[in-house]
Enzyme design. Structure first.
Site, short mmCIF file in Angstrom:
data_model
loop_
_atom_site.label_atom_id
_atom_site.label_comp_id
_atom_site.label_asym_id
_atom_site.label_seq_id
_atom_site.Cartn_x
_atom_site.Cartn_y
_atom_site.Cartn_z
N HIS A 28 -14.81 -7.27 5.13
CA HIS A 28 -14.11 -8.55 5.28
C HIS A 28 -15.10 -9.70 5.28
O HIS A 28 -16.18 -9.60 5.86
CB HIS A 28 -13.32 -8.59 6.59
CG HIS A 28 -12.10 -7.72 6.58
ND1 HIS A 28 -10.85 -8.20 6.28
CD2 HIS A 28 -11.95 -6.40 6.81
CE1 HIS A 28 -9.98 -7.21 6.34
NE2 HIS A 28 -10.62 -6.10 6.66
N THR A 53 -6.50 -4.94 9.68
CA THR A 53 -7.97 -4.95 9.72
C THR A 53 -8.49 -6.38 9.60
O THR A 53 -9.53 -6.71 10.18
CB THR A 53 -8.56 -4.06 8.61
OG1 THR A 53 -8.11 -4.51 7.33
CG2 THR A 53 -8.21 -2.61 8.82
N GLY A 54 -7.77 -7.24 8.85
CA GLY A 54 -8.17 -8.64 8.75
C GLY A 54 -8.09 -9.33 10.10
O GLY A 54 -8.96 -10.13 10.46
N CYS A 81 -6.49 0.67 6.99
CA CYS A 81 -5.41 -0.31 7.00
C CYS A 81 -4.79 -0.28 8.38
O CYS A 81 -4.15 0.71 8.77
CB CYS A 81 -4.36 0.00 5.93
SG CYS A 81 -2.97 -1.15 5.93
N GLU A 92 -5.84 -9.67 0.49
CA GLU A 92 -6.31 -8.29 0.61
C GLU A 92 -6.86 -7.76 -0.70
O GLU A 92 -6.24 -7.94 -1.76
CB GLU A 92 -5.17 -7.38 1.09
CG GLU A 92 -4.77 -7.63 2.53
CD GLU A 92 -3.96 -6.48 3.10
OE1 GLU A 92 -4.42 -5.32 2.99
OE2 GLU A 92 -2.87 -6.75 3.63
N CYS A 120 -2.33 -8.48 7.79
CA CYS A 120 -3.39 -7.51 7.54
C CYS A 120 -4.02 -7.15 8.88
O CYS A 120 -4.65 -8.00 9.52
CB CYS A 120 -4.44 -8.10 6.60
SG CYS A 120 -5.86 -7.01 6.30
N GLN A 172 0.84 -1.20 0.00
CA GLN A 172 0.00 0.00 0.00
C GLN A 172 0.88 1.26 0.00
O GLN A 172 1.95 1.27 0.63
CB GLN A 172 -0.91 0.05 1.24
CG GLN A 172 -2.15 -0.82 1.16
CD GLN A 172 -1.91 -2.20 1.74
OE1 GLN A 172 -0.97 -2.42 2.47
NE2 GLN A 172 -2.79 -3.13 1.39
N ASN A 227 -12.12 -8.15 1.39
CA ASN A 227 -10.92 -8.81 1.88
C ASN A 227 -11.30 -10.22 2.33
O ASN A 227 -12.32 -10.40 3.02
CB ASN A 227 -10.33 -8.03 3.06
CG ASN A 227 -9.90 -6.63 2.66
OD1 ASN A 227 -8.86 -6.43 2.06
ND2 ASN A 227 -10.72 -5.64 2.99
#
Length: 280
Positions: free
Chosen positions: A155, A215-216, A78, A204, A213, A51, A186
């Site tokens: 997600h 946020t994952g 992110c 992602e 990741c 990113q 995602n």
């Protein structure tokens, strides 16, 4: 004028950070669009990253963070990048993003980020039509009945026996671009290894299979908590390392983990076919 950048990563999820809070850099930097972001992110002909992060002044927070995936698409949030810019800032900060206002605080364990509250409504994910997001009545081959969570970005989480046995290079893009996810998604595959431990791999949106990741990890932890599979505080193990995720009683998700500065450098926008300071 050459443009300064900082290369950083959070558990191997890597970023090129451009700090346009500096008025001189902001004036020299060309307007950021998808083509320019993708050119800088290219690992063969650009600087290379998962990113690209653009920091700008903000009226809502201490500064604004814009996030561009490797394909040039601009996204809302992110977690790993938030920790990285928190490290770069060097002090507690309120960071404006498209996904909302995030708070990053340096700690002895790295950078702790208040990621906001998760959303589970089908139209908040968003999905193309109404359905149960707790156990979605959908399947892609052996990946079945995911839970959908929005933690600033969308997600889908699949709980499996072995995340490393899943062919993510093939199934990841198939699920990411399925029409049921109008803003793409995602894709997370996770195994519960204890009441306080999860193993996770993430495809992602717009970046592909990454080493970590943030946020994952948040979405997967909250999804597992929602289903009663784990306690309210867990360690999420990703290919790049571990993150601590807590879902507080007030609804706030808190992510804590390391961030690292790799190196600093500069580039000439002309090398990418864009005169410095030109409009897009």
């Amino acid at each position: 004028m050459r443009i300064d950048f900082t290369k950083m990563h959070g558990l191997g999820n890597d970023f090129v950070v451009l700090d346009a809070r500096n008025p001189a850099l902001a004036q020299a930097l060309p307007a950021m669009d998808a083509a320019f972001a993708a050119a800088l992110a290219d690992r063969h002909t650009g600087i290379g990253c998962d990113q690209l992060i653009l920091l700008e002044p903000s009226r809502a927070g201490d500064f604004r963070m814009r996030i561009f995936n490797a394909d040039g698409s601009e996204v809302e949030a992110c977690g790993n990048a938030t920790r990285a810019v928190g490290l770069l800032h060097g002090a507690p900060a309120r960071i404006e993003t498209l996904g909302g206002l995030l708070c990053a605080t340096p700690t002895n364990a790295g950078i702790s980020v208040e990621m906001g509250q998760p959303r589970f409504d089908w139209d908040a994910i968003p999905l193309a039509y109404a359905m149960d997001t707790h156990t979605m009545p959908l399947a892609w081959e052996d990946l079945t009945n995911p839970i959908a969570v929005n933690v600033g970005n969308p997600h889908a989480i699949f709980f499996v026996a072995d995340p490393y046995a899943v062919d993510m290079a093939r199934l990841g893009p198939l699920i990411e671009t399925d029409p049921v996810f109008p803003e793409r998604v995602n894709v997370n595959v996770a195994a519960i290894t204890a009441r306080d431990a999860i193993t996770l791999r993430v495809w992602e949106r717009g970046a592909g299979l990454t080493r970590a990741c943030g946020t994952g990890a948040c979405a997967t932890a909250v999804g597992a908590m929602k289903r009663g599979l784990v306690e309210r505080a867990v360690t999420v193990s990703l290919p790049g390392g571990e993150l601590a995720i807590e879902w507080r009683e007030d609804g706030e998700i808190v992510m804590t983990g390391p961030a690292t500065e790799s190196f600093r450098g500069s580039f000439d926008p002309v090398d990418y076919g864009i005169p410095a300071g030109s409009p897009d």
